[in-house]
Design a protein around this motif. Structure first.
Motif, PDB file in Angstrom:
ATOM      1  N   ILE A  28      57.726  28.708  50.953  1.00 48.68           N
ATOM      2  CA  ILE A  28      58.054  29.732  50.046  1.00 48.68           C
ATOM      3  C   ILE A  28      56.995  30.268  48.748  1.00 48.68           C
ATOM      4  CG2 ILE A  28      59.894  30.512  48.186  1.00 48.68           C
ATOM      5  CD1 ILE A  28      61.575  28.343  49.591  1.00 48.68           C
ATOM      6  N   PHE A  29      56.687  31.300  48.957  1.00 42.59           N
ATOM      7  CA  PHE A  29      55.505  31.748  47.906  1.00 42.59           C
ATOM      8  C   PHE A  29      56.334  32.542  46.635  1.00 42.59           C
ATOM      9  CE2 PHE A  29      53.212  31.144  51.727  1.00 42.59           C
ATOM     10  CZ  PHE A  29      52.061  30.334  51.248  1.00 42.59           C
ATOM     11  N   GLY A  30      56.260  32.096  45.669  1.00 42.60           N
ATOM     12  CA  GLY A  30      56.643  32.965  44.429  1.00 42.60           C
ATOM     13  C   GLY A  30      55.717  34.000  43.903  1.00 42.60           C
ATOM     14  N   THR A  31      56.037  34.770  43.172  1.00 40.90           N
ATOM     15  CA  THR A  31      55.158  35.848  42.605  1.00 40.90           C
ATOM     16  C   THR A  31      53.873  35.241  42.134  1.00 40.90           C
ATOM     17  OG1 THR A  31      56.022  35.787  40.651  1.00 40.90           O
ATOM     18  CG2 THR A  31      56.986  37.498  42.392  1.00 40.90           C
ATOM     19  N   ALA A  32      53.633  34.224  41.632  1.00 41.25           N
ATOM     20  CA  ALA A  32      52.573  33.767  41.007  1.00 41.25           C
ATOM     21  C   ALA A  32      51.316  33.017  41.771  1.00 41.25           C
ATOM     22  CB  ALA A  32      52.753  32.750  39.685  1.00 41.25           C
ATOM     23  N   TYR A  33      51.804  32.690  43.076  1.00 37.34           N
ATOM     24  CA  TYR A  33      51.129  32.187  43.823  1.00 37.34           C
ATOM     25  C   TYR A  33      50.135  33.158  44.954  1.00 37.34           C
ATOM     26  CZ  TYR A  33      49.211  29.333  47.324  1.00 37.34           C
ATOM     27  OH  TYR A  33      48.299  28.396  48.373  1.00 37.34           O
ATOM     28  N   MET A  34      48.912  32.883  44.718  1.00 41.20           N
ATOM     29  CA  MET A  34      47.605  33.882  45.101  1.00 41.20           C
ATOM     30  C   MET A  34      47.235  33.489  46.512  1.00 41.20           C
ATOM     31  SD  MET A  34      47.269  36.461  42.726  1.00 41.20           S
ATOM     32  CE  MET A  34      48.043  36.292  40.979  1.00 41.20           C
ATOM     33  N   VAL A  35      46.897  34.457  47.079  1.00 40.37           N
ATOM     34  CA  VAL A  35      46.095  34.240  48.460  1.00 40.37           C
ATOM     35  C   VAL A  35      44.938  34.945  48.208  1.00 40.37           C
ATOM     36  CG1 VAL A  35      47.961  33.930  49.815  1.00 40.37           C
ATOM     37  CG2 VAL A  35      47.267  36.139  49.528  1.00 40.37           C
ATOM     38  N   LYS A  66      42.115  37.795  49.442  1.00 39.14           N
ATOM     39  CA  LYS A  66      42.080  38.938  50.261  1.00 39.14           C
ATOM     40  C   LYS A  66      40.349  39.381  50.383  1.00 39.14           C
ATOM     41  CE  LYS A  66      42.489  43.880  48.957  1.00 39.14           C
ATOM     42  NZ  LYS A  66      42.893  44.648  47.894  1.00 39.14           N
ATOM     43  N   ASP A  67      40.089  39.610  51.499  1.00 38.93           N
ATOM     44  CA  ASP A  67      38.563  40.161  51.836  1.00 38.93           C
ATOM     45  C   ASP A  67      38.387  41.445  51.166  1.00 38.93           C
ATOM     46  OD1 ASP A  67      37.475  37.660  52.803  1.00 38.93           O
ATOM     47  OD2 ASP A  67      38.346  38.158  54.871  1.00 38.93           O
ATOM     48  N   GLU A  68      37.307  41.466  50.772  1.00 41.92           N
ATOM     49  CA  GLU A  68      36.853  43.078  50.315  1.00 41.92           C
ATOM     50  C   GLU A  68      35.387  43.078  50.145  1.00 41.92           C
ATOM     51  OE1 GLU A  68      39.293  44.061  46.726  1.00 41.92           O
ATOM     52  OE2 GLU A  68      37.853  43.088  45.515  1.00 41.92           O
ATOM     53  N   TYR A  69      34.887  44.348  50.024  1.00 42.39           N
ATOM     54  CA  TYR A  69      33.598  44.296  49.806  1.00 42.39           C
ATOM     55  C   TYR A  69      33.211  45.093  48.558  1.00 42.39           C
ATOM     56  CZ  TYR A  69      32.350  42.776  54.427  1.00 42.39           C
ATOM     57  OH  TYR A  69      32.471  41.912  55.393  1.00 42.39           O
ATOM     58  N   VAL A  70      32.487  44.595  47.506  1.00 43.01           N
ATOM     59  CA  VAL A  70      32.457  45.367  46.412  1.00 43.01           C
ATOM     60  C   VAL A  70      30.875  45.328  46.360  1.00 43.01           C
ATOM     61  CG1 VAL A  70      32.408  44.840  43.880  1.00 43.01           C
ATOM     62  CG2 VAL A  70      34.190  43.799  45.276  1.00 43.01           C
ATOM     63  N   GLU A  71      30.417  46.619  45.921  1.00 43.24           N
ATOM     64  CA  GLU A  71      29.021  47.225  46.140  1.00 43.24           C
ATOM     65  C   GLU A  71      28.113  46.570  47.139  1.00 43.24           C
ATOM     66  OE1 GLU A  71      27.608  46.100  41.987  1.00 43.24           O
ATOM     67  OE2 GLU A  71      29.155  47.409  41.078  1.00 43.24           O
ATOM     68  N   GLY A  72      28.746  46.546  48.460  1.00 42.63           N
ATOM     69  CA  GLY A  72      28.082  46.338  49.550  1.00 42.63           C
ATOM     70  C   GLY A  72      28.191  44.653  49.805  1.00 42.63           C
ATOM     71  N   LYS A  73      28.850  43.815  48.940  1.00 46.12           N
ATOM     72  CA  LYS A  73      28.803  42.124  49.111  1.00 46.12           C
ATOM     73  C   LYS A  73      29.897  41.820  49.279  1.00 46.12           C
ATOM     74  CE  LYS A  73      24.847  41.415  45.952  1.00 46.12           C
ATOM     75  NZ  LYS A  73      24.539  41.819  44.737  1.00 46.12           N
ATOM     76  N   HIS A  74      30.344  40.967  50.343  1.00 43.44           N
ATOM     77  CA  HIS A  74      31.342  40.503  50.513  1.00 43.44           C
ATOM     78  C   HIS A  74      32.275  39.508  49.475  1.00 43.44           C
ATOM     79  CE1 HIS A  74      34.260  37.383  52.779  1.00 43.44           C
ATOM     80  NE2 HIS A  74      34.583  38.542  53.015  1.00 43.44           N
ATOM     81  N   ARG A  75      33.363  39.864  49.232  1.00 46.48           N
ATOM     82  CA  ARG A  75      34.050  38.810  48.115  1.00 46.48           C
ATOM     83  C   ARG A  75      35.513  38.721  48.574  1.00 46.48           C
ATOM     84  NH1 ARG A  75      29.630  38.533  46.330  1.00 46.48           N
ATOM     85  NH2 ARG A  75      28.905  39.602  44.438  1.00 46.48           N
ATOM     86  N   LYS A 124      38.902  38.356  46.866  1.00 47.17           N
ATOM     87  CA  LYS A 124      39.795  38.774  45.622  1.00 47.17           C
ATOM     88  C   LYS A 124      41.085  38.058  45.524  1.00 47.17           C
ATOM     89  CE  LYS A 124      42.179  42.429  43.328  1.00 47.17           C
ATOM     90  NZ  LYS A 124      42.654  43.944  43.464  1.00 47.17           N
ATOM     91  N   ASN A 125      41.832  37.473  44.520  1.00 51.81           N
ATOM     92  CA  ASN A 125      43.124  36.601  44.466  1.00 51.81           C
ATOM     93  C   ASN A 125      44.243  37.944  44.315  1.00 51.81           C
ATOM     94  OD1 ASN A 125      42.142  34.076  44.759  1.00 51.81           O
ATOM     95  ND2 ASN A 125      41.819  33.807  42.815  1.00 51.81           N
ATOM     96  N   ILE A 126      45.062  37.754  45.149  1.00 48.46           N
ATOM     97  CA  ILE A 126      46.221  38.849  45.070  1.00 48.46           C
ATOM     98  C   ILE A 126      47.657  37.853  45.324  1.00 48.46           C
ATOM     99  CG2 ILE A 126      45.918  39.347  47.368  1.00 48.46           C
ATOM    100  CD1 ILE A 126      46.627  42.431  46.587  1.00 48.46           C
ATOM    101  N   ASN A 127      48.561  38.408  44.855  1.00 41.85           N
ATOM    102  CA  ASN A 127      49.967  37.675  45.329  1.00 41.85           C
ATOM    103  C   ASN A 127      50.240  38.222  46.445  1.00 41.85           C
ATOM    104  OD1 ASN A 127      52.149  39.440  45.008  1.00 41.85           O
ATOM    105  ND2 ASN A 127      52.003  38.953  42.830  1.00 41.85           N
ATOM    106  N   LEU A 128      50.833  37.294  47.338  1.00 39.39           N
ATOM    107  CA  LEU A 128      51.272  37.536  48.575  1.00 39.39           C
ATOM    108  C   LEU A 128      52.248  38.962  48.761  1.00 39.39           C
ATOM    109  CD1 LEU A 128      51.392  37.012  51.767  1.00 39.39           C
ATOM    110  CD2 LEU A 128      53.317  35.551  51.079  1.00 39.39           C
TER     111      LEU A 128
END
Length: 122
Positions: free
Chosen positions: A13-20, A22-31, A33-37
């Protein structure tokens, strides 16, 4: 489940505050990012239009270990609202999309499913 009965199902069970992650690219660099499910599922289009994501407080992720004893691979079968029972994602079997991949990869990499059997993440 394709007709197979799975007796070895687990739920996390994942509550709203638990972060997974998320792959994203910022200014061409792989990052990562934490986001809740819940927000991530909404962003990927799995929460139905018109549904207020703020009303969803807990998501249950149903999963199991692969049947091969040499293989500790985890398979996710569905994700549903803990309160309403409404299912937001089920394993699409053959019809995987990029969004299905993103969601399951995020859970497998950052959800810590194998450490959370019967636990409640808030």
């Amino acid at each position: 489940f394709g007709g197979k009965i799975m007796s070895n199902m687990n739920e996390t069970i994942f509550g709203t505050a638990y972060m997974v992650g998320k792959d994203e690219y910022v200014e061409g660099k792989h990052r990562v990012k934490n986001i809740n499910l819940i927000d991530y599922m909404d962003e990927l289009g799995f929460i139905p239009d018109g549904k207020n994501v703020n009303e969803i407080t807990d998501l249950n992720v149903v999963w199991y270990y692969g049947n091969d004893s040499q293989n500790e691979e985890i398979y996710i079968t569905e994700i549903y609202d803990n309160d309403s029972g409404e299912v937001y994602w089920t394993d699409p079997s053959e019809d995987w999309t990029d969004n299905d991949d993103e969601l399951t990869n995020s859970l497998l990499m950052w959800g810590g499913l194998e450490n959370t059997i019967g636990d409640y993440y808030v």
